[in-house]
Design a protein around this motif. Structure first.
Motif, mmCIF file in Angstrom:
data_model
loop_
_atom_site.group_PDB
_atom_site.id
_atom_site.type_symbol
_atom_site.label_atom_id
_atom_site.label_comp_id
_atom_site.label_asym_id
_atom_site.label_seq_id
_atom_site.Cartn_x
_atom_site.Cartn_y
_atom_site.Cartn_z
ATOM 1 N N ILE A 13 6.244 31.117 -8.083
ATOM 2 C CA ILE A 13 5.059 30.884 -8.629
ATOM 3 C C ILE A 13 5.143 30.280 -10.140
ATOM 4 O O ILE A 13 5.996 30.753 -11.034
ATOM 5 N N ALA A 14 4.573 29.053 -10.445
ATOM 6 C CA ALA A 14 4.974 28.321 -11.784
ATOM 7 C C ALA A 14 4.186 29.366 -12.759
ATOM 8 O O ALA A 14 2.948 29.481 -12.751
ATOM 9 N N ALA A 15 5.014 29.813 -13.701
ATOM 10 C CA ALA A 15 4.382 30.960 -14.636
ATOM 11 C C ALA A 15 4.438 30.423 -16.206
ATOM 12 O O ALA A 15 4.012 30.939 -17.027
ATOM 13 N N GLY A 16 5.414 29.712 -16.423
ATOM 14 C CA GLY A 16 5.802 28.983 -17.728
ATOM 15 C C GLY A 16 6.178 27.878 -17.679
ATOM 16 O O GLY A 16 7.250 27.451 -17.278
ATOM 17 N N PRO A 17 5.496 26.639 -18.418
ATOM 18 C CA PRO A 17 5.802 25.009 -18.285
ATOM 19 C C PRO A 17 7.008 25.143 -18.859
ATOM 20 O O PRO A 17 7.657 25.738 -19.778
ATOM 21 N N GLY A 18 7.806 23.862 -18.441
ATOM 22 C CA GLY A 18 9.086 23.397 -19.052
ATOM 23 C C GLY A 18 10.113 23.795 -17.930
ATOM 24 O O GLY A 18 9.996 24.128 -16.994
ATOM 25 N N GLY A 19 11.330 23.127 -18.527
ATOM 26 C CA GLY A 19 12.680 23.410 -17.634
ATOM 27 C C GLY A 19 13.824 23.970 -18.444
ATOM 28 O O GLY A 19 13.864 23.674 -19.604
ATOM 29 N N ALA A 20 14.768 24.236 -17.744
ATOM 30 C CA ALA A 20 15.962 24.656 -18.274
ATOM 31 C C ALA A 20 17.063 24.860 -17.372
ATOM 32 O O ALA A 20 16.948 25.060 -15.945
ATOM 33 N N VAL A 21 18.499 24.609 -17.830
ATOM 34 C CA VAL A 21 19.235 24.763 -17.039
ATOM 35 C C VAL A 21 20.383 25.697 -17.563
ATOM 36 O O VAL A 21 20.908 25.615 -18.886
ATOM 37 N N ALA A 22 21.043 26.693 -16.918
ATOM 38 C CA ALA A 22 21.895 27.639 -17.657
ATOM 39 C C ALA A 22 22.323 28.654 -16.583
ATOM 40 O O ALA A 22 21.842 28.884 -15.469
#
Length: 558
Positions: A13-22
């Motif tokens: 479920i999309a819960a917080g906008p934005g993206g990250a790689v880690a």
């Protein structure tokens, strides 16, 4: 030619906008009971040990809340109340009297209590995860085990957990934690609300999250609700570049909300317990939802008119020359108060709550309206509006409007949270000045899907055409009037465009969501918003991706 294996993509479920790689850092498993339960030599001493452990948990939660504000402080203080619940203590002591050791008694009583909360549904069911955290902390204290908490790998990471307790969510170091992924959780869980308040990308209800191991690199897309495992270098670079571009663009987004052709859309805050001056420092046009429950919780008696007046006055003064929309007490059998009993109910979510509480305790509402009116008179430079929650009929809207105006309040509205109110919004608007749509509850009641049930996230998706059709009904009825949205749906920039196209004139959400919503509005005309709304309404199911494809590339590329 050698074939490369496609990256594995987990969906949630999309819960917080934005993206990250880690790389992944997993939450440690909660403490477990040893195989062998010790005997109880001194029952009274064992009870005192259990009481001390629970009190220690409550005191720790309150200490953390003292350094926070807004949603975070309110959630932790409410959780501390649960740790001190007399009924929970009674059940633990009853188990100890039956020769259960303290840690085993806590486990047993909390498990029984969780089952009751889940069966009750509504707000109470939302607290089951909070109770599990209390249980784990108390058992860790009783057994001398490490306290459950956040991992610290010493570098930036994506936090992965079965679920995330509020006490942990509010302690996240956003310089290290780049995104959140949980296996459990729904679109209106505390994890979602708090993640958005921190501005973190988040995916909850993610099947397969339990298989992610420490150190595995993942690419989290909080807009699409996906987690890509071991992404290709070019994918990882694209996500990182997008995240950096998003930060740079949104840092420049400020000022009042406007569409590209200049149609105003008020951008407001959801607020509650916390420092008013700190809330007022955010770049907003005021408050679209002031939750007043924080004044009534953790008390044996209701706050006096004088106490309420003082609290409201301080907040109204902080928002001088802006708008503050106050929601009257949203309490009842699903949010029980010691001084406002409403009787036993099999289904509290459908019972005496919100404005309906005034049928049983009319003095609570009368005193609150008196205090709000007095604070409004003391803060003439602040535009104060007052609305009632859980209003279903035109008669109820008329009754509330008469009470509020008799108290001296000039701008009166109601919440649209049940389909009956949405279907006959024109009749409700004949009695009040404005309406505000609570999309979380409206989705629950429209789709007959408990908002706390993680197994049905698709039905609670605010992009469901049935929910949007009801919002359109309200928007059409309110043309020329103020029609707001103060549910979690307002935090999604793409959905915000659709909402404006449906006739919504104000959006209220957590502060970190406002820049992206402001940016999206500024790149679409009102007519374009209407076209996007048509795409969403005509779709056979949730149409976020279809709207994304039709929206302006400057917005969808963020």
């Amino acid at each position: 030619m050698e074939q490369t294996n496609p990256a594995r993509v987990l969906e949630g479920i999309a819960a917080g906008p934005g993206g990250a790689v880690a790389p992944v850092a997993r939450m440690a498993a909660p403490p477990s009971l040893p195989d062998r339960e010790p005997g109880v030599a001194d029952t009274e001493a064992e009870k005192e040990t259990a009481r001390s452990a629970l009190e220690g948990v409550a005191a720790d939660l309150e200490a953390r809340a003292a350094s926070l504000d807004g949603e975070a402080a309110a959630v932790l203080n409410a959780q501390a109340l649960m740790a001190r619940d007399p009924e929970l203590s009674r059940q633990i002591e009853e188990a100890i009297s039956a020769d259960r050791a303290a840690a085993w008694a806590v486990w047993e009583a909390c498990g029984r209590y969780q089952d009751l909360l889940l069966a009750a549904g509504g707000y109470l069911a939302e607290r089951a995860a909070d109770l599990a955290d209390i249980r784990d902390r108390a058992i860790a204290a009783l057994l001398g085990l490490p306290m459950p908490g956040l991992p610290d790998p010493g570098h930036a990471h994506v936090l992965v957990a079965e679920d995330l307790a509020p006490a942990d969510t509010v302690r996240l170091d956003t310089s290290r934690v780049k995104a959140i992924v949980t296996r459990l959780g729904g679109p209106t869980s505390h994890t979602v609300i708090l993640a958005r308040s921190l501005g973190l990308p988040a995916v909850v209800g993610c099947s397969g999250a339990d298989e992610l191991t420490d150190g595995t690199t993942v690419a989290v897309d909080g807009d699409a609700g996906t987690v890509e495992v071991d992404p290709a270098p070019e994918v990882a670079e694209r996500v990182r570049a997008r995240a950096e571009r998003r930060r740079a663009v949104l840092a420049e987004s400020s000022g009042p909300g406007r569409t590209r052709d200049g149609v105003p859309v008020s951008l407001l805050l959801n607020a509650g317990e916390g420092d008013p001056e700190e809330a007022a420092a955010h770049d907003s046009e005021g408050i679209g939802l002031l939750r007043t429950e924080f004044l009534f919780l953790d008390r044996a008696d209701p706050p006096t008119v004088a106490e309420q007046t003082e609290a409201y006055t301080r907040l109204f003064r902080a928002f001088k020359d802006r708008t503050v929309t106050v929601r009257t007490l949203d309490a009842g059998s699903d949010k029980p108060l010691a001084f406002a009993a409403t009787g036993e109910e099999d289904n509290p979510a459908l019972g005496v709550r919100g404005f309906r509480t005034s049928r049983v305790h009319p003095d609570l509402l009368a005193d609150q309206l008196t205090a709000i009116a007095a604070a409004t008179r003391a803060c003439e430079d602040t535009r104060v509006r007052v609305m009632a929650p859980m209003v279903s009929t035109a008669a109820e809207a008329g009754e509330f409007a008469a009470l509020a105006r008799a108290a001296g309040i000039t701008e009166v509205g109601v919440m649209i949270e049940v389909p009956a109110a949405a279907l006959l919004a024109d009749r409700l608007l004949s009695h009040v000045d404005f309406v505000s749509i609570g999309t979380n509850d409206l989705a629950q009641y429209t789709m007959a899907a408990d908002r706390t049930l993680g197994a049905l996230p698709d039905l609670l998706d605010p992009w469901q055409p049935a929910l949007l059709a009801l919002i359109q009904r309200v928007g059409d009825a309110g043309r020329g009037r103020s029609v707001g949205v103060c549910g979690e749906a307002a935090a999604d920039p793409l959905l915000a465009l659709v909402l404006v196209g449906l006739g919504v004139t104000s959006l209220s959400t957590a502060p970190p969501a406002l820049p992206a919503v402001r940016y999206a509005l500024a790149r679409h005309t009102e007519e374009e918003c209407r076209a996007l709304a048509s795409v969403a309404l005509d779709a056979p199911g949730p149409a976020r991706e279809a709207v994304r494809r039709a929206a302006h590339p400057e917005v969808t590329d963020l």
